[in-house]
Write an enzyme that holds these catalytic residues in place. Structure first.
Site, PDB file in Angstrom:
ATOM      1  N   LYS A  83       1.038  -1.048   0.025  1.00 33.44           N
ATOM      2  CA  LYS A  83       0.193   0.352   0.049  1.00 33.44           C
ATOM      3  C   LYS A  83       0.404   1.381   0.148  1.00 33.44           C
ATOM      4  CE  LYS A  83      -3.568   0.256   3.019  1.00 33.44           C
ATOM      5  NZ  LYS A  83      -4.860  -0.135   3.981  1.00 33.44           N
TER       6      LYS A  83
HETATM    7  C1  E4P Z   1      -7.857  -0.423   4.830  1.00 33.24           C
HETATM    8  O1  E4P Z   1      -6.999  -0.392   4.014  1.00 33.24           O
HETATM    9  C2  E4P Z   1      -7.541   1.183   5.926  1.00 33.24           C
HETATM   10  O2  E4P Z   1      -6.384   2.033   5.784  1.00 33.24           O
HETATM   11  C3  E4P Z   1      -9.334   1.139   6.871  1.00 33.24           C
HETATM   12  O3  E4P Z   1     -10.349   0.865   5.881  1.00 33.24           O
HETATM   13  C4  E4P Z   1      -9.234   3.363   7.250  1.00 33.24           C
HETATM   14  O4  E4P Z   1      -9.974   2.195   7.800  1.00 33.24           O
HETATM   15  P1  E4P Z   1     -10.457   3.905   9.095  1.00 33.24           P
HETATM   16  O5  E4P Z   1     -10.953   5.196   9.017  1.00 33.24           O
HETATM   17  O6  E4P Z   1     -11.736   4.005   9.686  1.00 33.24           O
HETATM   18  O7  E4P Z   1      -9.286   3.912   9.998  1.00 33.24           O
END
Ligand code: E4P
Length: 216
Positions: A83
């Protein structure tokens, strides 16, 4: 539609996998920090549990270091998807990693044009953060709809991975607009299988069955 679990906790990932509802995993630096464990150990364990992509985020802010980190993460296991954040440096790193045949998920996407830019750089996945948009009074789903439409218009192979999901309603909307994947916290996975009429219906069926004194 694929379901990923948004978690770095092996126990809950294992449980959701046993329910047959996990096609992959997303983590982020905050989720990893919460485990209190070494990053590589957590990722290796998740790779053993899940038969699907395991998303692991870089933490550098400069492209060359992101590429180094991405390569290290990818070397842990062929299931790792790297990522990168949607910054200029993140896009440069995405392009470089894709050229090395490493799958990239471009994260922290809050506009359709950011998603288009990520797709043009070769991202395998883009992650629009819908819950965080809803938090500031914007419509996260309008964003998902726009991205799905743009990718269809130009036949991008990039998959839309709906992130920052806070409720079953978010998942429903993601499915309705045709997102490829939604990444779900374990509490949302638990909520989607529950319905009070299912519980009452089953209780009544079993009550009637028990009166028959039969066995299967
Ligand atoms: C996933 O890849 C993201 O980092 C995650 O869904 C972020 O979620 P949040 O906004 O609840 O922290």
């Amino acid at each position: 539609m694929k379901f990923f679990i948004d978690s770095a906790e092996p126990e809950e990932v294992r449980e959701a996998c046993d329910w047959g509802l996990v096609d992959g995993v997303t983590t982020n630096p905050s989720l990893i920090a919460k485990t209190g464990r070494p990053y590589a150990d957590v990722l290796r364990e998740l790779c053993q549990i899940v038969d699907g992509p395991i998303n692991a985020e870089v933490v550098a802010e400069e492209a060359a270091t992101m590429v180094e980190e991405g390569q290290k993460l990818a070397q842990l296991d062929p299931k790792i998807v790297v990522k990168c954040p949607l910054t200029v440096e993140g896009l440069k790193a995405t392009r470089a990693l894709c050229r090395r045949s490493i799958a990239v998920n471009v994260t922290l996407i809050f506009s359709p044009l950011q998603a288009l830019a990520a797709a043009k750089c070769g991202a395998a996945y883009v992650s629009p953060f819908i819950g965080r948009l809803d938090d500031i009074g914007q419509d996260g789903f309008c964003l998902v709809e726009q991205i799905v439409k743009i990718f269809k218009n130009y036949s991008f192979a990039t998959q839309v991975l709906v992130a920052s999901v806070r409720s079953p309603h978010h998942l429903l909307r993601a499915a309705e607009v045709g997102a490829h994947i939604a990444t779900l916290p374990f509490n949302v996975i638990k909520q989607i299988v529950k319905h009070p009429l299912t519980d009452i219906g089953l209780k009544n069926f079993l009550c009637d069955w028990n009166k028959t004194k039969q066995h299967i």
